[in-house]
Design an enzyme around this catalytic site. Structure first.
Site, PDB file in Angstrom:
ATOM      1  N   GLU A   1       0.817  -1.053  -0.011  1.00  0.00           N
ATOM      2  CA  GLU A   1      -0.064   0.113  -0.007  1.00  0.00           C
ATOM      3  C   GLU A   1       0.902   1.305   0.069  1.00  0.00           C
ATOM      4  O   GLU A   1       1.773   1.140   0.657  1.00  0.00           O
ATOM      5  CB  GLU A   1      -0.951  -0.130   1.283  1.00  0.00           C
TER       6      GLU A   1
ATOM      7  N   LYS B   1      -9.687  -0.790  -1.334  1.00  0.00           N
ATOM      8  CA  LYS B   1      -9.805  -1.214   0.168  1.00  0.00           C
ATOM      9  C   LYS B   1     -11.364  -1.102   0.677  1.00  0.00           C
ATOM     10  O   LYS B   1     -11.903  -0.017   0.532  1.00  0.00           O
ATOM     11  CB  LYS B   1      -8.766   0.077   1.033  1.00  0.00           C
TER      12      LYS B   1
ATOM     13  N   CYS C   1      -3.954  -3.124   4.440  1.00  0.00           N
ATOM     14  CA  CYS C   1      -3.767  -2.600   5.870  1.00  0.00           C
ATOM     15  C   CYS C   1      -4.723  -3.233   6.684  1.00  0.00           C
ATOM     16  O   CYS C   1      -4.665  -4.455   6.934  1.00  0.00           O
ATOM     17  CB  CYS C   1      -3.697  -1.122   5.863  1.00  0.00           C
TER      18      CYS C   1
END
Length: 521
Positions: A257, A317, A372
């Protein structure tokens, strides 16, 4: 009430030591036992205060890493909201403990609390679930059988049975509680000798690139071009090692990321850098990029970049971080001027959540991606696994937290996910920690923080589902229903006892009430 709250608060602090960086998981049942005792035999408002004290002690310590990295205001606000959930459960605990089988009822309520606070308010906060803390203990293999929610249930049940043992007034009750705890523990560790494994469908060689972040390493925006160039350089060097026969040729390469913290479709130099890297290594790269989505929004994406066809499939995401990647109630807050100050001023555009359920196809391999914090949520991974993902990847940028314990906490969560899903996980971070994790949670390889490094490993691919994925999802719904039913039952018992009671001894709200009085079911 003061002594109960102090005891609960201390237990909450100790519970934080069960997670990284201390990671003494065996403290969890003991801390939950104190929680149950502190909320036993009192009115709901007292239980709320004691539970709140527990939540403050636990969560303010557990996510203290937010204070030096994101800011004290964000840490105080988030930890305060999460602590409220433990307070609300404390009030519920006072009602559920009127039931004879209250350790089981309360354990289910604990799972309800964990899963609700993991998704609400806004995007929720899944950190601190008990099931994430059992790595490197005999309970870890159970993640494949009952999932994170199931292991949370087991840990909570053990703690509450211990509390029942302490609160029991008769020898028979003590023996029953001890026997139940032994049976639960014995069943929970059976997967140690009978681990669940999926059938391998093949293998692949994956390269994980950790390019490193320029400067101090705690801000990906300090040198955006330099950040991408670091990943280009590391990949070009990997290609040279492959050509020299020093390392095997990977089938796919994973960048983290924010490896491009500026839109690679709009910035010509960053686009050219990616093209250089992908042509040098000659295989697809999963690039982590921030992509423009109009004047007011951005996307955080994993982009499959092929050496022949260029950019293709993308994963966006699922769970942007509130007040870290987008600002809820932005219009309202803007009128106060707060969005122009401090950390919030660094978020001029809101990040839009993705909803992709199909795995990415990279070099012919169906890959479930998580960006993440996505790895700590249940929904995105499960959706991609339902559609046939055979390998898991985590693209993460822990730069903001590079000097904190968040790094190790997230890596432990990722190890738990590897066991729960029964798959290898490739983790790519901007500057640590990157690596490859096996389906049994063991670490095949990992990097150090604030270094430029590349991990190349051949891993097996797996199809199908572990039982834990289905159990964890079903248990979430069961726990909601059980909590509502248990509270309703407990309230009915209270009203019945109040109507039928003629003496203070029979009052089920009395602090010194024996554990068996007013209990049923």
């Amino acid at each position: 009430m003061l002594r109960r709250t102090l005891a609960a608060s201390l237990a909450g602090v100790v519970l934080s030591f069960a997670f990284e960086p201390v990671a003494v998981a065996y403290l969890m049942p003991l801390c939950l036992a104190v929680y149950a005792v502190a909320t036993h035999g009192v009115r709901a408002r007292v239980g709320f205060v004691a539970g709140l004290g527990f939540g403050v002690g636990f969560y303010f310590v557990h996510i203290y890493w937010m204070s030096p990295s994101i800011g004290a205001a964000a840490w105080l606000a988030l930890a305060g909201v999460e602590a409220l959930f433990y307070g609300l459960l404390g009030a519920v605990s006072t009602v559920l403990q009127r039931l004879r089988a209250w350790p089981a009822w309360l354990a289910l309520a604990w799972v309800s609390m964990e899963t609700i606070r993991a998704t609400w308010p806004f995007s929720g906060m899944p950190w601190g679930r008990l099931g994430f803390g059992v790595i490197d203990t005999p309970l870890a293999p159970a993640l494949a059988y009952v999932g994170v929610n199931g292991v949370s249930l087991v840990v909570a049940l053990l703690g509450f049975l211990l509390a029942r043992l302490v609160l029991s007034r008769t020898l028979d009750e003590r023996l029953a509680s001890a026997a139940a705890a032994v049976v639960v523990a014995a069943v929970a560790v059976v997967p140690v000798v009978l681990p669940w494994t999926l059938s391998a469908s093949g293998s692949t060689t994956v390269a994980v690139v950790q390019g490193n972040v320029p400067g101090r390493g705690d801000d990906v925006l300090v040198d955006v071009e330099g950040l991408t160039q670091n990943h280009v350089d590391a990949t070009v060097d990997l290609a040279a090692q492959v050509d020299a026969g020093a390392v095997p040729r990977p089938d796919l390469v994973i960048w983290p990321e924010n490896s491009t913290a500026r839109d690679p479709f709009e910035d010509a130099s960053i686009h050219a850098g990616i093209e250089t890297a992908v042509k040098a290594v000659g295989v697809p790269i999963l690039v982590g990029g921030i992509v423009d989505a109009g004047e007011d929004h951005i996307l955080n994406q994993g982009i499959v970049w092929d050496p022949v066809t260029g950019p293709g499939e993308r994963y966006t995401k699922w769970h942007p971080v509130a007040y870290g990647e987008y600002i809820p109630l932005r219009g309202l807050l803007a009128r106060t001027g707060i969005t122009e100050k401090g950390q919030l001023a660094r978020i001029p555009r809101d990040m839009i959540a993705g909803h992709r359920t199909e795995p990415l196809t990279i070099a012919g391999i169906p890959v479930a991606d998580a960006i993440c914090f996505d790895i700590a949520y249940d929904d995105g991974l499960l959706a991609q696994l339902d559609h046939g993902a055979e390998l898991l990847t985590v693209q993460t940028s822990n730069a903001s937290f590079i000097f904190t314990d968040q790094i190790e906490q997230q890596f432990a969560i990722t190890r738990a996910r590897a066991i729960e899903t029964g798959r290898y996980v490739a983790v790519a971070s901007t500057n640590g920690v990157s690596g490859v994790i096996a389906p049994d949670g063991s670490v095949v390889a990992r990097t150090e923080r604030r270094t430029q490094d590349v991990v190349v490993e051949t891993v097996d691919l797996y199809r199908g589902h572990t039982p834990g994925l289905g159990v964890a999802n079903g248990l979430r719904l069961i726990s909601y229903g059980a909590t509502i039913l248990g509270v309703a039952w407990g309230v009915l018992l209270l009203r019945r006892d109040r109507r039928g009671s003629a003496s203070p001894v029979a009052d089920p709200t009395a602090v010194d009430q024996p554990s068996g009085v007013g209990e049923t079911a």
